[in-house]
Design an enzyme around this catalytic site. Structure first.
Site, PDB file in Angstrom:
ATOM      1  N   GLY A  17      51.850  36.008  29.770  1.00  0.00           N
ATOM      2  CA  GLY A  17      52.369  35.067  30.765  1.00  0.00           C
ATOM      3  C   GLY A  17      52.616  35.728  32.101  1.00  0.00           C
ATOM      4  N   THR A  19      50.892  33.969  35.277  1.00  0.00           N
ATOM      5  CA  THR A  19      50.743  32.880  36.247  1.00  0.00           C
ATOM      6  C   THR A  19      51.871  31.859  36.113  1.00  0.00           C
ATOM      7  N   GLU A  20      52.334  31.379  37.252  1.00  0.00           N
ATOM      8  CA  GLU A  20      53.356  30.316  37.273  1.00  0.00           C
ATOM      9  C   GLU A  20      52.798  29.115  38.030  1.00  0.00           C
ATOM     10  N   ILE A  62      48.397  29.375  30.203  1.00  0.00           N
ATOM     11  CA  ILE A  62      48.464  30.575  29.363  1.00  0.00           C
ATOM     12  C   ILE A  62      47.570  30.421  28.130  1.00  0.00           C
ATOM     13  N   ALA A  70      41.180  43.722  31.034  1.00  0.00           N
ATOM     14  CA  ALA A  70      40.600  42.417  30.686  1.00  0.00           C
ATOM     15  C   ALA A  70      39.426  42.070  31.605  1.00  0.00           C
ATOM     16  N   ARG A  71      39.568  42.372  32.901  1.00  0.00           N
ATOM     17  CA  ARG A  71      38.484  42.070  33.855  1.00  0.00           C
ATOM     18  C   ARG A  71      37.233  42.877  33.505  1.00  0.00           C
ATOM     19  N   GLY A 100      15.381  20.610  31.853  1.00  0.00           N
ATOM     20  CA  GLY A 100      15.252  19.209  32.244  1.00  0.00           C
ATOM     21  C   GLY A 100      16.443  18.397  31.739  1.00  0.00           C
ATOM     22  N   GLU A 126      41.792  35.580  35.811  1.00  0.00           N
ATOM     23  CA  GLU A 126      41.750  37.057  35.942  1.00  0.00           C
ATOM     24  C   GLU A 126      41.407  37.457  37.376  1.00  0.00           C
ATOM     25  N   HIS A 153      37.266  34.434  42.400  1.00  0.00           N
ATOM     26  CA  HIS A 153      36.105  35.015  43.087  1.00  0.00           C
ATOM     27  C   HIS A 153      36.512  35.531  44.479  1.00  0.00           C
TER      28      HIS A 153
HETATM   29  P1  TGC Z   1      49.852  44.965  45.858  1.00  0.00           P
HETATM   30  O1  TGC Z   1      50.913  45.258  46.868  1.00  0.00           O
HETATM   31  O2  TGC Z   1      48.415  45.184  46.249  1.00  0.00           O
HETATM   32  O3  TGC Z   1      50.115  45.794  44.548  1.00  0.00           O
HETATM   33  C1  TGC Z   1      51.384  45.805  43.916  1.00  0.00           C
HETATM   34  C2  TGC Z   1      51.458  47.063  43.081  1.00  0.00           C
HETATM   35  O4  TGC Z   1      50.454  47.017  42.057  1.00  0.00           O
HETATM   36  C3  TGC Z   1      49.547  48.124  42.204  1.00  0.00           C
HETATM   37  N1  TGC Z   1      48.222  47.625  41.861  1.00  0.00           N
HETATM   38  C4  TGC Z   1      47.635  47.877  40.702  1.00  0.00           C
HETATM   39  N2  TGC Z   1      48.031  48.628  39.665  1.00  0.00           N
HETATM   40  C5  TGC Z   1      47.212  48.683  38.608  1.00  0.00           C
HETATM   41  N3  TGC Z   1      46.039  48.017  38.554  1.00  0.00           N
HETATM   42  C6  TGC Z   1      45.614  47.236  39.580  1.00  0.00           C
HETATM   43  N4  TGC Z   1      44.489  46.554  39.485  1.00  0.00           N
HETATM   44  C7  TGC Z   1      46.435  47.150  40.729  1.00  0.00           C
HETATM   45  N5  TGC Z   1      46.344  46.483  41.898  1.00  0.00           N
HETATM   46  C8  TGC Z   1      47.454  46.781  42.590  1.00  0.00           C
HETATM   47  C9  TGC Z   1      49.698  48.544  43.654  1.00  0.00           C
HETATM   48  O5  TGC Z   1      49.322  49.878  43.825  1.00  0.00           O
HETATM   49  C10 TGC Z   1      51.172  48.318  43.877  1.00  0.00           C
HETATM   50  O6  TGC Z   1      51.866  49.375  43.272  1.00  0.00           O
HETATM   51  P2  TGC Z   1      53.264  49.900  43.873  1.00  0.00           P
HETATM   52  O7  TGC Z   1      53.638  51.026  42.977  1.00  0.00           O
HETATM   53  O8  TGC Z   1      52.944  50.314  45.289  1.00  0.00           O
HETATM   54  O9  TGC Z   1      54.211  48.737  43.811  1.00  0.00           O
HETATM   55  O10 TGC Z   1      50.075  43.495  45.343  1.00  0.00           O
HETATM   56  P3  TGC Z   1      49.851  42.105  46.031  1.00  0.00           P
HETATM   57  O11 TGC Z   1      51.056  41.291  45.722  1.00  0.00           O
HETATM   58  O12 TGC Z   1      49.439  42.267  47.466  1.00  0.00           O
HETATM   59  O13 TGC Z   1      48.645  41.457  45.185  1.00  0.00           O
HETATM   60  C11 TGC Z   1      47.411  42.029  45.121  1.00  0.00           C
HETATM   61  C12 TGC Z   1      46.430  41.079  44.369  1.00  0.00           C
HETATM   62  C13 TGC Z   1      46.264  39.780  45.143  1.00  0.00           C
HETATM   63  C14 TGC Z   1      45.111  41.797  44.307  1.00  0.00           C
HETATM   64  C15 TGC Z   1      46.959  40.786  42.960  1.00  0.00           C
HETATM   65  O14 TGC Z   1      48.141  40.098  42.983  1.00  0.00           O
HETATM   66  C16 TGC Z   1      45.959  40.030  42.117  1.00  0.00           C
HETATM   67  O15 TGC Z   1      45.113  40.639  41.484  1.00  0.00           O
HETATM   68  N6  TGC Z   1      46.059  38.656  42.045  1.00  0.00           N
HETATM   69  C17 TGC Z   1      45.260  37.872  41.122  1.00  0.00           C
HETATM   70  C18 TGC Z   1      46.148  37.400  39.988  1.00  0.00           C
HETATM   71  C19 TGC Z   1      45.428  37.404  38.673  1.00  0.00           C
HETATM   72  O16 TGC Z   1      44.384  38.017  38.494  1.00  0.00           O
HETATM   73  N7  TGC Z   1      46.031  36.756  37.706  1.00  0.00           N
HETATM   74  C20 TGC Z   1      45.481  36.756  36.393  1.00  0.00           C
HETATM   75  C21 TGC Z   1      46.464  36.142  35.420  1.00  0.00           C
HETATM   76  S1  TGC Z   1      46.067  36.535  33.732  1.00  0.00           S
HETATM   77  C22 TGC Z   1      44.707  35.601  33.427  1.00  0.00           C
HETATM   78  O17 TGC Z   1      44.117  34.960  34.242  1.00  0.00           O
HETATM   79  C23 TGC Z   1      44.265  35.636  32.037  1.00  0.00           C
HETATM   80  S2  TGC Z   1      42.868  34.689  31.704  1.00  0.00           S
HETATM   81  C24 TGC Z   1      42.730  35.258  30.161  1.00  0.00           C
HETATM   82  C25 TGC Z   1      41.509  34.955  29.467  1.00  0.00           C
HETATM   83  O18 TGC Z   1      41.513  33.863  28.836  1.00  0.00           O
HETATM   84  O19 TGC Z   1      40.594  35.798  29.452  1.00  0.00           O
HETATM   85  P1  FAD Z   2      45.479  29.566  43.579  1.00  0.00           P
HETATM   86  O1  FAD Z   2      46.039  30.938  43.619  1.00  0.00           O
HETATM   87  O2  FAD Z   2      46.347  28.455  44.034  1.00  0.00           O
HETATM   88  O3  FAD Z   2      44.128  29.561  44.421  1.00  0.00           O
HETATM   89  C1  FAD Z   2      43.521  28.358  44.896  1.00  0.00           C
HETATM   90  C2  FAD Z   2      42.366  28.754  45.825  1.00  0.00           C
HETATM   91  O4  FAD Z   2      42.883  29.499  46.960  1.00  0.00           O
HETATM   92  C3  FAD Z   2      41.355  29.688  45.139  1.00  0.00           C
HETATM   93  O5  FAD Z   2      40.059  29.367  45.555  1.00  0.00           O
HETATM   94  C4  FAD Z   2      41.731  31.074  45.662  1.00  0.00           C
HETATM   95  O6  FAD Z   2      40.637  31.968  45.695  1.00  0.00           O
HETATM   96  C5  FAD Z   2      42.222  30.731  47.076  1.00  0.00           C
HETATM   97  N1  FAD Z   2      43.142  31.746  47.593  1.00  0.00           N
HETATM   98  C6  FAD Z   2      44.375  32.078  47.096  1.00  0.00           C
HETATM   99  N2  FAD Z   2      44.914  33.073  47.810  1.00  0.00           N
HETATM  100  C7  FAD Z   2      43.999  33.391  48.765  1.00  0.00           C
HETATM  101  C8  FAD Z   2      43.951  34.364  49.824  1.00  0.00           C
HETATM  102  N3  FAD Z   2      44.948  35.254  50.022  1.00  0.00           N
HETATM  103  N4  FAD Z   2      42.862  34.406  50.619  1.00  0.00           N
HETATM  104  C9  FAD Z   2      41.834  33.539  50.423  1.00  0.00           C
HETATM  105  N5  FAD Z   2      41.813  32.600  49.458  1.00  0.00           N
HETATM  106  C10 FAD Z   2      42.892  32.545  48.638  1.00  0.00           C
HETATM  107  N6  FAD Z   2      47.104  33.143  33.628  1.00  0.00           N
HETATM  108  C11 FAD Z   2      47.898  33.912  32.850  1.00  0.00           C
HETATM  109  O7  FAD Z   2      48.878  34.508  33.311  1.00  0.00           O
HETATM  110  N7  FAD Z   2      47.620  34.069  31.518  1.00  0.00           N
HETATM  111  C12 FAD Z   2      46.576  33.457  30.924  1.00  0.00           C
HETATM  112  O8  FAD Z   2      46.352  33.633  29.722  1.00  0.00           O
HETATM  113  C13 FAD Z   2      45.734  32.606  31.721  1.00  0.00           C
HETATM  114  N8  FAD Z   2      44.723  31.917  31.144  1.00  0.00           N
HETATM  115  C14 FAD Z   2      44.020  31.003  31.893  1.00  0.00           C
HETATM  116  C15 FAD Z   2      43.089  30.174  31.278  1.00  0.00           C
HETATM  117  C16 FAD Z   2      42.398  29.212  32.005  1.00  0.00           C
HETATM  118  C17 FAD Z   2      41.442  28.304  31.338  1.00  0.00           C
HETATM  119  C18 FAD Z   2      42.607  29.132  33.409  1.00  0.00           C
HETATM  120  C19 FAD Z   2      41.845  28.125  34.247  1.00  0.00           C
HETATM  121  C20 FAD Z   2      43.533  29.948  34.035  1.00  0.00           C
HETATM  122  C21 FAD Z   2      44.268  30.878  33.284  1.00  0.00           C
HETATM  123  N9  FAD Z   2      45.257  31.672  33.872  1.00  0.00           N
HETATM  124  C22 FAD Z   2      46.046  32.485  33.112  1.00  0.00           C
HETATM  125  C23 FAD Z   2      45.611  31.474  35.278  1.00  0.00           C
HETATM  126  C24 FAD Z   2      44.644  32.111  36.265  1.00  0.00           C
HETATM  127  O9  FAD Z   2      44.797  33.488  36.310  1.00  0.00           O
HETATM  128  C25 FAD Z   2      44.893  31.471  37.637  1.00  0.00           C
HETATM  129  O10 FAD Z   2      44.374  30.153  37.567  1.00  0.00           O
HETATM  130  C26 FAD Z   2      44.241  32.240  38.754  1.00  0.00           C
HETATM  131  O11 FAD Z   2      44.864  33.500  38.929  1.00  0.00           O
HETATM  132  C27 FAD Z   2      44.272  31.466  40.081  1.00  0.00           C
HETATM  133  O12 FAD Z   2      45.528  30.941  40.345  1.00  0.00           O
HETATM  134  P2  FAD Z   2      45.685  29.374  40.746  1.00  0.00           P
HETATM  135  O13 FAD Z   2      44.960  28.575  39.752  1.00  0.00           O
HETATM  136  O14 FAD Z   2      47.125  29.127  40.931  1.00  0.00           O
HETATM  137  O15 FAD Z   2      44.904  29.240  42.109  1.00  0.00           O
END
Ligand code: TGC
Ligand code: FAD
Length: 392
Positions: free
Chosen positions: A137, A139-140, A170, A250-251, A347, A371, A374
């Protein structure tokens, strides 16, 4: 019922770069999928239900914790073996891969990396065997791409923590026994907590209505004054870097998985183009169809090479987060394009469930968003190469 005729495609003879063990692991995963999952996946997808009977099989092929040490029940494999398993799973369905990704990289990994010995002993063997399913967990509702803004929080109450807040989207939450939950402490510092099903005030309502990842269960995590025992805090790391490090793993798996989805679409399109006759000859003989097929295998091959190299770097502990972002972003977009082209080659039949194409295409619309979207991965590459942060 559709017969799974899939054959791997290895245009640049990359199998020569794999060990015999890698090939055994991949082939075992492929054989199990053909026997036990392909025959049921379309049905479960239509019903929008996770086929829970596949859990023991996933454990058997090593999909739960492929690289977690054997002393904790994991398979003790390397990163390339982990990638190959994810490729085979997503070749079948992204939801199947999602279940394994979450279990391995988002639940077992943080417990292994940041947990106490007691937490490892308590949870890892059960997660590896599939007796427990976990979820992650982060994402909010109002914090997706920007998880650092989360409001879920916990307060120290002396003998326990009091957790409040909610998580959305989630994977696996509706039936998970344990959730790795990221929440802020009183100082605003992010920490991981192990929240177990049955804790008072903790609920996991299912989200309905997805047109994507229908064979994977998605839900909420709701915390209403949940008393979490102090021994359930992951003590090894705090800060946003802790959950982001799990996302790296995971990515990386998704980068491999997306190749699997693309391979399945290409494989189906190639076969269909040889069997389907129009104007007196197979459509494979028309230049326009050959262009589509040739470009598909070219892009798949490029992704295979990129990802194998990334696997080598991960095995050496040298892969950067930005390199992982590039592969996730490139490969998912590649797979989406391949799916769209494959759909056209089929088709009208391409829009039916006789072929896996539309299912892959709809799944990939989630994979391109979760994760890290794009756009977010492009911004990670942009930051890495320029040093300029364009997120805010
Ligand atoms: P930022 O200031 O850049 O970084 C905060 C702290 O984190 C460190 N850091 C990392 N550490 C390890 N691995 C990485 N990839 C890291 N990236 C950054 C960084 O060095 C810093 O450390 P410290 O010690 O200085 O505090 O953070 P930011 O708030 O500006 O955000 C950066 C950003 C936008 C790239 C990050 O928030 C991000 O990746 N956002 C996307 C969120 C996301 O991917 N959510 C996924 C939710 S889980 C999910 O989707 C599961 S789907 C599951 C499935 O079904 O497969
Ligand atoms: P938003 O963050 O609101 O983004 C909306 C749009 O704005 C996107 O096109 C994005 O690229 C764009 N955008 C946002 N910020 C910027 C910026 N700074 N600059 C330019 N463009 C920007 N999360 C978990 O924690 N655990 C899970 O197990 C999990 N499973 C998932 C399963 C499914 C099927 C799905 C659909 C999602 C899941 N997620 C999970 C959540 C997922 O990680 C989020 O949906 C994802 O991180 C995007 O967040 P959002 O949907 O709130 O979109």
């Amino acid at each position: 019922m559709r017969t799974d005729q899939y054959q791997g495609h290895d245009y640049y003879e990359m199998d020569e770069l794999l060990t015999d063990e890698h090939k055994l692991i991949r082939d075992a995963a492929r054989a199990w999928i053909k026997k036990d999952v392909s025959p049921i996946i379309e049905d479960y997808y239509e019903r929008s239900e996770f086929p829970s009977q596949v859990i023991p099989g996933l454990a058997e092929i090593g999909a739960f914790g492929p690289y977690i040490p054997t002393e904790y029940g994991g398979a003790g494999m390397d990163q390339i073996a982990y990638g190959l398993i994810m490729q085979e799973l997503e070749r079948c369905d992204s939801g199947l891969r999602s279940t394994a990704s979450v279990q391995s990289s988002l639940v077992m990994y943080p417990i292994w990396k940041y947990g106490t010995e007691e937490q490892k002993q308590k949870f890892l063997p059960k997660l590896a065997s599939g007796e427990y399913i976990g979820c992650f967990g982060l994402t909010e509702p109002d914090h997706g791409s920007n998880p650092g803004g989360m409001i879920t929080n916990f307060k120290d109450q002396g003998d326990h923590y009091l957790l409040n807040g909610a998580k959305l989207w989630i994977s696996n939450s509706p039936f998970a026994q344990v959730a790795v939950v990221w929440a802020k402490n009183e100082d605003g510092r992010i920490n991981g907590l192990l929240v177990e099903r049955g804790m008072e005030g903790f609920t996991t309502p299912e989200m309905k209505g997805k047109w994507s990842l229908r064979a994977s269960a998605t839900g909420e995590l709701v915390f209403d004054n949940v008393k979490v025992p102090k021994e359930n805090l992951l003590p090894g790391r705090s800060g946003l870097g802790a959950p982001l490090s799990c996302l790296d793993s995971a990515r990386y798996g998704i980068a491999w998985g997306a190749i699997g989805a693309a391979l399945d679409c290409y494989d189906s399109a190639l076969r269909y183009s040889k069997e389907r006759n129009q104007f007196g000859k197979p459509i494979a003989g028309f230049q326009l169809q050959q262009k589509k097929l040739a470009e598909m295998i070219t892009e798949i091959t490029k992704a295979q090479l990129l990802t194998l190299r990334l696997g080598q770097l991960r095995n050496e502990g040298r892969a950067t987060s930005a390199q992982i972002s590039m592969a996730k972003r490139n490969n998912v977009e590649m797979a989406l394009k391949v799916a769209r082209e494959a759909r056209q080659i089929h088709g009208g039949m391409g829009v039916t469930n006789e072929y896996p194409i539309m299912r892959h295409m709809m799944n990939l619309e989630s994979v391109v968003t979760y994760e890290g979207t794009h756009d977010i991965h492009l911004l990670i590459t942009g930051l890495d190469i320029t040093g300029e942060n364009a997120f805010v």
